[in-house]
Scaffold this active site. Structure first.
Site, PDB file in Angstrom:
ATOM      1  CG  HIS A   1      -1.818   1.171   1.336  1.00  0.00           C
ATOM      2  ND1 HIS A   1      -3.129   1.129   0.908  1.00  0.00           N
ATOM      3  CD2 HIS A   1      -1.624   2.426   1.795  1.00  0.00           C
ATOM      4  CE1 HIS A   1      -3.690   2.315   1.108  1.00  0.00           C
ATOM      5  NE2 HIS A   1      -2.793   3.124   1.654  1.00  0.00           N
ATOM      6  CD  GLU A   2       1.540   3.486   3.735  1.00  0.00           C
ATOM      7  OE1 GLU A   2       1.665   4.580   3.154  1.00  0.00           O
ATOM      8  OE2 GLU A   2       0.523   3.188   4.405  1.00  0.00           O
TER       9      GLU A   2
ATOM     10  CG  HIS B   1       0.257   6.363  -0.573  1.00  0.00           C
ATOM     11  ND1 HIS B   1      -0.746   7.171  -1.053  1.00  0.00           N
ATOM     12  CD2 HIS B   1      -0.314   5.614   0.410  1.00  0.00           C
ATOM     13  CE1 HIS B   1      -1.874   6.920  -0.379  1.00  0.00           C
ATOM     14  NE2 HIS B   1      -1.635   5.979   0.510  1.00  0.00           N
TER      15      HIS B   1
ATOM     16  CD  GLU C   1      -5.709   5.724   0.699  1.00  0.00           C
ATOM     17  OE1 GLU C   1      -4.791   6.541   0.836  1.00  0.00           O
ATOM     18  OE2 GLU C   1      -5.742   4.644   1.318  1.00  0.00           O
TER      19      GLU C   1
HETATM   20 ZN    ZN Z   1      -3.058   5.243   1.949  1.00  0.00          ZN
END
Ligand code: ZN
Length: 497
Positions: free
Chosen positions: A266-267, A270, A296
């Site tokens: 997830h990170e 980003h 997101e």
């Molecule tokens: Zn996030």
């Protein structure tokens, strides 16, 4: 004009320097700083932010931004035009909110998280209610100062986190979610009674091997560690200032090893976004990403659409087995795939899966909306929360610690922020669909070629940084305006299976 721009650039240079130091101190605090240093550091942060506030509220700065904004049509460079618009937007807060109130609000916020934590620990909303009420009152005033002809009420706050968002647009979005998703979730979660091997649910996965797997993932996804860093923190996050310095953290829980895998992915989503914008935006207001929702969308696409896909695990599950031979013995990739894609009703947003996640956000959205319309009082939040959870998620919390007190966001003054989480998932589905029209995403994943996906995203989304609004970016990347049905279709296809 040239003179004015020079004045603006010299202010920007100073602002950047202060922000960078502040950013660095905050990163340090969240990762490796000794606990004992907290007090001293917070004193320095206070001085720095006072200095920074002095610069951004300097009448000379406000004046030059105003003048540039009034003469926007004489600026030819479209990037610079957008930058001035953003600078103007930001300066409105300093200009319109009385300084005394602003400072008082910062003092309240500085106290509120500790009060929230105590209330949560004691499971007693009445401890948190008075200060939360003050925060809400302030935000109501904030809305009054900042509202315009076009933007009123709660929409003022929504627009801060997602440029162009309004109550009307979010209502349409959440209405579709209510109609389409709630009955579907009820249907899926009713028949989902799969019992997983205890090796997956109750086992110890040592952090040393988890660390090795995280490192392996950075290579698989092409997260550039020469311009990044993989650290560790209690709550994983991404933090970047320029495309050459975008850092992430992950967590290592020995009895919950998939938390590590999916927070790392997830990170990285980003981080890859921030690393791939055009370097010409470094040091400008166009660096980083477009909005919270678009940001997101990238992290969720990497995490859920790539990271939880069967193609991905067909290729990488052997590596995981190699690191955890005892723990995963006898568990095949199909069971593992099902395990990481379970859909169930949960009480907490952070435990929610891909399917039910947006229903948790819907609860928060409706409560915030009622608070700013004036139809709900702060002290009645817990009751409303239980009622909405029952209606939308189908589960009613018995304790407020698992209900209205579970998230830190409101204690931080974040109203209008939650909805971007749900919007991000929906953007992701539409972007993923458009990407699939042009490249074979599954085969890229199967052939360990995620770089092909990164390249498509760079070309269509990432390179632009914050030089386009969310609406422009979606239109540019997918050739049509935002359409929530891609999200509904995606979820129905995946979880219908
Ligand atoms: Zn996030």
């Amino acid at each position: 004009m040239q003179k004015k721009l020079e004045v603006y650039f010299s202010f920007r240079r100073r602002i950047n320097a202060y922000r960078y130091i502040e950013w660095l101190l905050e990163w340090d605090q969240a990762t490796i700083a000794p606990k004992a240093s907290a007090k001293y550091r917070s004193e320095q942060i206070e001085v720095l932010s006072e200095e920074l506030h002095k610069i951004t509220s300097d009448p000379k700065y406000i004046k030059v931004v105003d003048e540039l904004y009034e003469n926007l049509e004489t600026i030819e460079d479209t990037d610079l035009k957008r930058e001035i618009k953003i600078a103007y937007r930001k300066s409105q807060v300093v200009k319109k909110v009385p300084k005394k109130e602003y400072i008082h609000y910062q003092v309240i916020l500085a106290q509120s998280t500790a009060i929230w934590a105590e209330a949560k620990e004691k499971d007693d909303f009445s401890i948190f209610a008075p200060i939360l009420d003050e925060i809400v009152q302030y935000n109501r005033k904030f809305v009054k100062y900042l509202q315009t002809e076009e933007l009123k009420g709660y929409s003022v706050l929504l627009d801060i986190y997602e440029e162009g968002a309004t109550v009307q647009k979010y209502d349409e979005f959440f209405d579709t979610i209510k109609e389409e998703l709630i009955p579907f979730v009820a249907q899926v979660t009713k028949k989902n009674k799969f019992k997983f091997n205890k090796k997956l649910t109750k086992n110890v996965y040592p952090r040393h091997e988890q660390k090795q797997f995280s490192k392996y993932l950075t290579e698989v996804f092409g997260y550039d560690l020469s311009r990044g860093y993989l650290g560790e923190s209690l709550h994983p996050f991404t933090s970047g200032v320029i495309s050459d310095d975008v850092r992430i953290t992950t967590e290592y829980e020995e009895n919950n090893f998939t938390a590590n895998i999916f927070s790392t992915i997830h990170e990285m989503g980003h981080a890859i976004y921030d690393q791939q914008h055009d370097p010409k935006y470094n040091g400008t207001l166009l660096q980083g990403g477009s909005s919270y929702g678009i940001h997101e969308s990238q992290s969720r696409m990497y995490e859920n659409m790539i990271g939880r896909s069967f193609s991905f695990w067909q290729l990488h599950y052997p590596k995981l087995m190699e690191l955890f031979p005892k723990q995963l013995k006898g568990i095949d990739v199909v069971e593992f795939y099902k395990f990481i894609n379970q859909a169930k009703r949960s009480l907490r947003r952070t435990d929610a899966d891909e399917l039910t996640y947006s229903l948790h956000i819907l609860v928060r959205y409706e409560i915030e909306k009622m608070l700013f319309e004036g139809s709900l009082k702060v002290r009645d939040i817990p009751k409303k929360w239980r009622q909405l959870m029952q209606m939308y998620v189908g589960k009613r919390p018995l304790k407020d610690a698992d209900g209205a007190l579970q998230d830190i966001h409101w204690a931080n003054g974040l109203f209008g922020y939650f909805p971007t989480y749900a919007l991000g998932s929906a953007y992701a589905a539409q972007i993923y669909h458009a990407m699939n029209e042009e490249i074979n995403v599954d085969s890229a994943i199967e052939n360990n070629n995620i770089r092909l996906i990164n390249a498509w995203l760079k070309e269509n989304i990432h390179q632009y940084g914050n030089s386009k609004t969310p609406e422009e970016l979606i239109l540019n990347a997918t050739k049509e305006p935002f359409n929530v049905h891609y999200y509904i279709d995606y979820l129905k296809r995946k979880f219908g299976d």
